[in-house]
Design a protein around this motif. Structure first.
Motif, PDB file in Angstrom:
ATOM      1  N   LEU A  32      87.053   4.866 -12.539  1.00  0.00           N
ATOM      2  CA  LEU A  32      86.419   3.549 -12.649  1.00  0.00           C
ATOM      3  C   LEU A  32      85.672   3.406 -13.972  1.00  0.00           C
ATOM      4  O   LEU A  32      85.718   2.355 -14.613  1.00  0.00           O
ATOM      5  CB  LEU A  32      85.476   3.317 -11.469  1.00  0.00           C
ATOM      6  CG  LEU A  32      86.149   3.107 -10.114  1.00  0.00           C
ATOM      7  CD1 LEU A  32      85.103   3.095  -9.001  1.00  0.00           C
ATOM      8  CD2 LEU A  32      86.961   1.812 -10.101  1.00  0.00           C
ATOM      9  N   ILE A  33      84.980   4.497 -14.377  1.00  0.00           N
ATOM     10  CA  ILE A  33      84.282   4.451 -15.667  1.00  0.00           C
ATOM     11  C   ILE A  33      85.281   4.279 -16.801  1.00  0.00           C
ATOM     12  O   ILE A  33      85.084   3.483 -17.723  1.00  0.00           O
ATOM     13  CB  ILE A  33      83.434   5.727 -15.871  1.00  0.00           C
ATOM     14  CG1 ILE A  33      82.257   5.730 -14.882  1.00  0.00           C
ATOM     15  CG2 ILE A  33      82.920   5.809 -17.301  1.00  0.00           C
ATOM     16  CD1 ILE A  33      81.456   7.017 -14.899  1.00  0.00           C
ATOM     17  N   GLY A  34      86.398   5.009 -16.690  1.00  0.00           N
ATOM     18  CA  GLY A  34      87.432   4.872 -17.714  1.00  0.00           C
ATOM     19  C   GLY A  34      88.004   3.474 -17.751  1.00  0.00           C
ATOM     20  O   GLY A  34      88.229   2.897 -18.833  1.00  0.00           O
ATOM     21  N   MET A  35      88.259   2.906 -16.548  1.00  0.00           N
ATOM     22  CA  MET A  35      88.786   1.548 -16.494  1.00  0.00           C
ATOM     23  C   MET A  35      87.773   0.550 -17.067  1.00  0.00           C
ATOM     24  O   MET A  35      88.140  -0.381 -17.788  1.00  0.00           O
ATOM     25  CB  MET A  35      89.134   1.174 -15.050  1.00  0.00           C
ATOM     26  CG  MET A  35      90.333   1.923 -14.484  1.00  0.00           C
ATOM     27  SD  MET A  35      90.582   1.585 -12.716  1.00  0.00           S
ATOM     28  CE  MET A  35      90.922  -0.167 -12.755  1.00  0.00           C
ATOM     29  N   LEU A  36      86.489   0.759 -16.732  1.00  0.00           N
ATOM     30  CA  LEU A  36      85.465  -0.137 -17.248  1.00  0.00           C
ATOM     31  C   LEU A  36      85.381  -0.054 -18.761  1.00  0.00           C
ATOM     32  O   LEU A  36      85.318  -1.083 -19.455  1.00  0.00           O
ATOM     33  CB  LEU A  36      84.111   0.213 -16.620  1.00  0.00           C
ATOM     34  CG  LEU A  36      82.911  -0.618 -17.104  1.00  0.00           C
ATOM     35  CD1 LEU A  36      83.119  -2.096 -16.770  1.00  0.00           C
ATOM     36  CD2 LEU A  36      81.619  -0.111 -16.476  1.00  0.00           C
ATOM     37  N   LEU A  37      85.392   1.194 -19.283  1.00  0.00           N
ATOM     38  CA  LEU A  37      85.344   1.346 -20.736  1.00  0.00           C
ATOM     39  C   LEU A  37      86.566   0.725 -21.398  1.00  0.00           C
ATOM     40  O   LEU A  37      86.466   0.108 -22.461  1.00  0.00           O
ATOM     41  CB  LEU A  37      85.229   2.834 -21.092  1.00  0.00           C
ATOM     42  CG  LEU A  37      83.905   3.508 -20.710  1.00  0.00           C
ATOM     43  CD1 LEU A  37      83.981   4.999 -21.000  1.00  0.00           C
ATOM     44  CD2 LEU A  37      82.742   2.876 -21.473  1.00  0.00           C
ATOM     45  N   THR A  38      87.734   0.881 -20.741  1.00  0.00           N
ATOM     46  CA  THR A  38      88.949   0.271 -21.281  1.00  0.00           C
ATOM     47  C   THR A  38      88.839  -1.240 -21.265  1.00  0.00           C
ATOM     48  O   THR A  38      89.186  -1.924 -22.242  1.00  0.00           O
ATOM     49  CB  THR A  38      90.175   0.711 -20.463  1.00  0.00           C
ATOM     50  OG1 THR A  38      90.298   2.135 -20.526  1.00  0.00           O
ATOM     51  CG2 THR A  38      91.442   0.055 -21.000  1.00  0.00           C
ATOM     52  N   ALA A  39      88.336  -1.792 -20.137  1.00  0.00           N
ATOM     53  CA  ALA A  39      88.187  -3.237 -20.030  1.00  0.00           C
ATOM     54  C   ALA A  39      87.216  -3.757 -21.084  1.00  0.00           C
ATOM     55  O   ALA A  39      87.467  -4.777 -21.739  1.00  0.00           O
ATOM     56  CB  ALA A  39      87.724  -3.620 -18.630  1.00  0.00           C
ATOM     57  N   VAL A  40      86.081  -3.040 -21.248  1.00  0.00           N
ATOM     58  CA  VAL A  40      85.108  -3.444 -22.261  1.00  0.00           C
ATOM     59  C   VAL A  40      85.742  -3.404 -23.644  1.00  0.00           C
ATOM     60  O   VAL A  40      85.553  -4.311 -24.465  1.00  0.00           O
ATOM     61  CB  VAL A  40      83.857  -2.552 -22.193  1.00  0.00           C
ATOM     62  CG1 VAL A  40      82.953  -2.795 -23.401  1.00  0.00           C
ATOM     63  CG2 VAL A  40      83.098  -2.800 -20.898  1.00  0.00           C
ATOM     64  N   HIS A  41      86.524  -2.351 -23.904  1.00  0.00           N
ATOM     65  CA  HIS A  41      87.188  -2.255 -25.207  1.00  0.00           C
ATOM     66  C   HIS A  41      88.166  -3.404 -25.421  1.00  0.00           C
ATOM     67  O   HIS A  41      88.188  -4.022 -26.501  1.00  0.00           O
ATOM     68  CB  HIS A  41      87.930  -0.917 -25.303  1.00  0.00           C
ATOM     69  CG  HIS A  41      88.816  -0.814 -26.515  1.00  0.00           C
ATOM     70  ND1 HIS A  41      88.310  -0.676 -27.790  1.00  0.00           N
ATOM     71  CD2 HIS A  41      90.176  -0.860 -26.629  1.00  0.00           C
ATOM     72  CE1 HIS A  41      89.319  -0.638 -28.646  1.00  0.00           C
ATOM     73  NE2 HIS A  41      90.456  -0.734 -27.975  1.00  0.00           N
ATOM     74  N   LEU A  42      88.960  -3.712 -24.377  1.00  0.00           N
ATOM     75  CA  LEU A  42      89.946  -4.789 -24.520  1.00  0.00           C
ATOM     76  C   LEU A  42      89.277  -6.138 -24.726  1.00  0.00           C
ATOM     77  O   LEU A  42      89.770  -6.974 -25.485  1.00  0.00           O
ATOM     78  CB  LEU A  42      90.848  -4.828 -23.284  1.00  0.00           C
ATOM     79  CG  LEU A  42      91.795  -3.644 -23.107  1.00  0.00           C
ATOM     80  CD1 LEU A  42      92.532  -3.744 -21.771  1.00  0.00           C
ATOM     81  CD2 LEU A  42      92.794  -3.566 -24.261  1.00  0.00           C
ATOM     82  N   VAL A  43      88.143  -6.341 -24.036  1.00  0.00           N
ATOM     83  CA  VAL A  43      87.434  -7.613 -24.181  1.00  0.00           C
ATOM     84  C   VAL A  43      86.765  -7.708 -25.553  1.00  0.00           C
ATOM     85  O   VAL A  43      86.781  -8.770 -26.187  1.00  0.00           O
ATOM     86  CB  VAL A  43      86.399  -7.771 -23.054  1.00  0.00           C
ATOM     87  CG1 VAL A  43      85.456  -8.936 -23.346  1.00  0.00           C
ATOM     88  CG2 VAL A  43      87.102  -8.011 -21.719  1.00  0.00           C
ATOM     89  N   ARG A  44      86.193  -6.615 -26.019  1.00  0.00           N
ATOM     90  CA  ARG A  44      85.447  -6.635 -27.287  1.00  0.00           C
ATOM     91  C   ARG A  44      86.341  -6.507 -28.509  1.00  0.00           C
ATOM     92  O   ARG A  44      85.950  -6.887 -29.612  1.00  0.00           O
ATOM     93  CB  ARG A  44      84.412  -5.503 -27.307  1.00  0.00           C
ATOM     94  CG  ARG A  44      83.295  -5.650 -26.284  1.00  0.00           C
ATOM     95  CD  ARG A  44      82.289  -4.522 -26.418  1.00  0.00           C
ATOM     96  NE  ARG A  44      81.706  -4.488 -27.753  1.00  0.00           N
ATOM     97  CZ  ARG A  44      80.667  -5.222 -28.143  1.00  0.00           C
ATOM     98  NH1 ARG A  44      80.093  -6.060 -27.286  1.00  0.00           N
ATOM     99  NH2 ARG A  44      80.183  -5.130 -29.367  1.00  0.00           N
ATOM    100  N   GLN A  45      87.536  -5.976 -28.325  1.00  0.00           N
ATOM    101  CA  GLN A  45      88.418  -5.713 -29.458  1.00  0.00           C
ATOM    102  C   GLN A  45      88.676  -6.934 -30.339  1.00  0.00           C
ATOM    103  O   GLN A  45      88.722  -6.819 -31.565  1.00  0.00           O
ATOM    104  CB  GLN A  45      89.748  -5.152 -28.925  1.00  0.00           C
ATOM    105  CG  GLN A  45      90.665  -4.615 -29.997  1.00  0.00           C
ATOM    106  CD  GLN A  45      91.903  -3.957 -29.399  1.00  0.00           C
ATOM    107  OE1 GLN A  45      92.433  -3.003 -29.932  1.00  0.00           O
ATOM    108  NE2 GLN A  45      92.369  -4.470 -28.271  1.00  0.00           N
ATOM    109  N   PRO A  46      88.815  -8.161 -29.761  1.00  0.00           N
ATOM    110  CA  PRO A  46      89.085  -9.320 -30.628  1.00  0.00           C
ATOM    111  C   PRO A  46      87.854  -9.923 -31.295  1.00  0.00           C
ATOM    112  O   PRO A  46      88.002 -10.863 -32.086  1.00  0.00           O
ATOM    113  CB  PRO A  46      89.690 -10.337 -29.646  1.00  0.00           C
ATOM    114  CG  PRO A  46      89.997  -9.593 -28.395  1.00  0.00           C
ATOM    115  CD  PRO A  46      89.009  -8.490 -28.349  1.00  0.00           C
TER     116      PRO A  46
END
Length: 864
Positions: A32-46
């Protein structure tokens, strides 16, 4: 000796099952932490880079992008080419997905991204040929405009070339996760021009009213339908330029002057009405790019320095458009470091992502605002069609045809055959092929009817020249010269300058019709007397005024001129409630303090007086209701000041009564598609009916054994509203609030109604409770046929002070960013809802003092 511990207990001493469960739980936490970090990265990436340096191909010099705390960029360069290239780059940084969806919409290519659900929209847009017209316009605009469009496109593409789809927008990540496999195409100048067609479409005037009048004729006389479209009250609501505009040029011939038309309309058969009803339903489903409905409009006014506390003019503007996130506008400044003939831009204001230049705002010399003029620039023609021919002037003529292919994500390509008469494309082909006639008008051979659209926006024009021309104008004459190119949508332009002048100009293509066509109803396309003449109202004949005697100009979509004006503009004006209220507020301020300040102007923009309340409430208070539960609502009305603040109990009850009154009075008489929205026209309709308590409109057709009168309907509306607010809010009427009913929800235009909860959570922002209402100055409009939620609102607010540009104020409905969870996605919304604004720094010193981030765009080294 090492000891494994979990929560302070020795791990190895646990039973095996407990240890396994703990391993699984720990693994899930890590996942879940990995998914959250991935989601945060995908949202912040642009999120855009706002500091440091970036090399941009094509730049000839260094460009600085200075952003303040709200993320609003001010761009500084040494040439127009570099400014346009940088604007394209910054727009792409903040809003490319919005730009991309817009260009797909205006090209009829939404189905490529969103599948078959977007197919009907694509078919309508392809049938009208928005992009085909834009392609022709590229050849018509000036070389300077074409160069600006090209540089802007190059700036957009410089950003696209160095970013993957997931780095451009999280929306691409979502769509590609669903199997789209999408890569954005390069931006082109035509993509920018095509957006002006969408702007014109949503502000097109009375096209829907033409259909609605025909649909209302079913079961009603022409006189009864006329009651639903009362004439403009020139005595109560003053036109923009008074009872007689000063115009020059060639006057319209007598045969087409107001009051001389004698149209002979076709007998509207059931089949004709069916074709029009299907067309209306289809047009209503087109995605609104600026918004649609009764609430679209704007307020704008300007007061001369003789009446202000600064000694210089003050100008206010707040266009009323559809609500969405991101909002329609993006604030920006474009500044030549040294203003010269070759680099004349020093301008800031509100921009459209995807279009170079500033649409509304001010430069170092002048300020301007827009409201929709609303002239009748489109006509629907019922065409007599038989096979591949159409009937005109006693002869059968060949239809023009072309075919286009629409690609559909997840489906087969669709081949669209587009047919046109000399009047325009057959929109009814999209609605439901061609409607067969059951009864022919006299003298017309049997056949089929179709509906064609003639519209000024389908004629190539040079509106893009006007945008950049106004941006660089230095005085009234240059401003008017630029405005002369503004073809569609026709607008009211208010003006102020540093020299103290104020003015008004109406630009736009307004057709001159022959004597058989007044534009109020679909015309018989087979009769030449219903055609347009081919001429347009000359620019010098359009209403215009400089430094009026009143010392101020107010435009709020009301009638522009009095009935003696020699050209026909429209009979479907906004009824003038907002405009008259603004005039009254200005005059009250002048009578009191003697001057108007910027703060006064900002307060006027927030005025929430309901224009119908003073007329209707006395009738409601005269109704005898049972004491206690039902009379509690009347108690609220008795103590209500007619203002519609978000916390007002009286406003909540009045608007619930209003909605129920409209339903009880008209839903039994009219098709559901044309049930009252409840705005300004319906205020005028009901005001007249209140003076006619026995009118047939009051009688409920669903109760044939009863003959209801006005008082019966008013009483039932009061009772129903009381029950409704009890269900929705509270038993105690003191706990009712207008804002609880009247909510501002900001939904993403393309993904916000996806039906996928996490996606909607990602992109939508909901739940603001607001005041105002339909046809108040604070025009947070709602549709009484659907509910109380805000459907359109002031898309921005600005008050501009030419005496001190840095004393100006502005606010946007959402924020600069188009990226969900960026700090500037909706950071201005709370301020907006609270009635607050932001400082608007303009001079270089003020911009530097407000700077939070500085990004430098450098020329990229030449390729070897």
């Amino acid at each position: 000796m090492a000891v494994d511990m979990v929560g302070g207990l020795g791990f190895r001493g646990w039973p095996r099952a407990a240890r396994v469960a703990t391993y699984v739980a720990a693994g899930l936490v890590v996942l879940l932490i990995g998914m959250l970090l991935t989601a945060v990265h995908l949202v912040r990436q642009p999120f855009p880079q706002t500091t440091g340096e970036i090399e941009v191909p094509g730049l000839t010099g260094r460009v600085e992008v200075v952003r303040d705390d709200a993320g609003i960029p001010q761009v500084y360069a040494d040439s127009v080419d570099d400014l346009m290239r940088a604007q394209g780059y910054v727009h792409a940084q903040e809003r490319f997905f919005e730009m991309d969806v817009r260009r797909h919409a205006t090209a009829g290519r939404l189905a490529e991204m969103f599948g078959s659900a977007a197919l009907e929209s694509d078919e309508y847009v392809r049938t009208m040929g928005w992009r085909r017209v834009a392609e022709q316009e590229l050849a018509l605009v000036s070389p300077e405009t074409r160069a600006a469009l090209t540089a802007y496109a190059d700036g957009v593409n410089a950003y696209l070339d160095t970013h993957t789809p997931s780095e451009i927008a999280v929306e691409y990540t979502v769509l590609n996760a669903g199997g789209l496999g999408y890569e954005p195409e390069p931006w082109t100048p035509v993509d920018s021009l095509a957006w002006l067609k969408a702007m014109a479409w949503d502000l097109r005037g009375n096209m829907t009213d033409e259909i609605d009048r025909v649909l209302a004729l079913a079961g009603h006389s022409a006189r009864e339908v006329a009651q639903l479209y009362p004439p403009y009250d020139y005595d109560a609501h003053r036109p923009i330029v008074g009872q007689g505009a000063v115009v020059d040029g060639v006057f319209e011939q007598d045969a087409t002057a107001p009051g001389t038309r004698n149209p002979r309309r076709p007998a509207y058969t059931a089949d004709m009405r069916g074709a029009l009803a299907r067309l209306r339903a289809g047009l209503q489903d087109l995605p609104p790019l600026l918004g649609h409905g009764d609430g679209l409009g704007s307020n704008s006014w300007v007061v001369s320095g003789d009446h202000t506390d600064t000694g210089g003019p003050l100008l206010a503007n707040d266009p009323h458009l559809g609500v969405s996130v991101p909002g329609v506008w993006m604030q920006m400044g474009l500044h030549c470091r040294e203003v010269t003939e070759d680099c004349p831009l020093d301008v800031a204001g509100f921009t459209f992502s995807g279009v170079p230049g500033v649409i509304i705002g001010h430069n170092r010399d002048i300020a301007w605002g827009f409201t929709n003029l609303g002239p009748d620039v489109s006509d629907l023609y019922l065409e007599k069609v038989e096979g591949s021919r159409w009937r005109y002037d006693g002869r059968w003529r060949p239809l023009r045809t072309r075919t286009e292919t629409i690609k559909v994500h997840g489906g087969d390509d669709v081949t669209l055959t587009i047919r046109s008469t000399a009047h325009g494309p057959l929109l009814s082909d999209v609605a439901d092929d061609v409607a067969e006639a059951g009864e022919d008008p006299p003298g017309v051979p049997p056949g089929e009817y179709a509906v064609a659209l003639q519209w000024t926006a389908l004629q190539p024009s040079t509106t893009a020249d006007a945008v950049l021309g106004i941006d660089a104008a230095t005085d009234w004459d240059e401003f008017r010269a630029a405005a002369a190119s503004f073809a569609v949508p026709a607008q009211n332009l208010v003006y102020a300058d540093r020299e103290g002048h104020i003015g008004y100009q109406a630009p736009g293509l307004v057709p001159i019709r022959k004597s058989g066509n007044d534009g109020l109803l679909p015309a018989a396309g087979w009769k030449p007397e219903n055609d347009w003449t081919g001429d347009y109202v000359p620019f010098d004949g359009l209403p215009s005024v400089l430094d009026p005697d009143d010392g101020f100009v107010v435009t709020a979509n009301q009638a522009v001129t009095g009935p003696d004006y020699p050209y026909f503009l429209t009979d479907d004006w906004d009824r003038g409630y907002r405009a008259q209220r603004i005039r009254d507020l200005i005059q009250r301020q002048l009578d009191g303090d003697g001057t108007v300040s910027a703060g006064d102007m900002l307060a006027m923009q927030l005025d929430d007086l309901n224009p119908m309340a003073a007329e209707l409430v006395p009738y409601l208070l005269d109704v005898d209701l049972p004491h206690g539960y039902y009379s509690a609502g009347q108690w609220q009305l008795r103590h209500w000041d007619f203002h519609q603040g978000a916390d007002s109990a009286g406003a909540a009850y009045f608007n619930a009564v209003w909605r129920n009154l409209l339903a009880l009075t008209f839903h039994d008489d009219l098709p559901a598609d044309i049930w009252p929205a409840g705005g300004d026209r319906w205020y005028a309709v009901v005001t007249e009916l209140l003076h006619d308590p026995e009118s047939a409109w009051w009688d409920d057709k669903l109760t044939p054994d009863l003959d209801e009168t006005r008082d019966d309907i008013l009483r039932q509306a009061l009772l129903d509203a009381r029950d409704e607010l009890t269900r929705r809010q509270a038993l105690d009427s003191d706990h009712w609030t207008w804002g609880h009913l009247h909510r501002l929800d900001l939904h993403h235009p393309s993904l916000g109604e996806s039906g996928i909860g996490p996606v909607e959570w990602l992109v939508n922002r909901d739940g603001w409770e607001v005041g105002g209402g339909s046809s108040t100055v604070d025009a947070t409009a709602w549709d009484a046929a659907d509910g109380y939620d805000v459907v359109s609102a002031p898309s921005m607010r600005m008050v501009v002070s030419p005496a001190d540009w840095d004393a100006s104020r502005w606010i946007n409905l959402t924020g600069v960013s188009g990226h969900p969870f960026d700090q500037h996605y909706t950071d201005q919304t709370d301020l907006y809802v609270d009635g607050r604004t932001l400082p608007w720094p303009f001079t270089q010193d003020a911009v530097s003092d407000a700077a939070a981030d500085v990004l430098t765009l450098e020329p990229a080294p030449a390729a070897d």
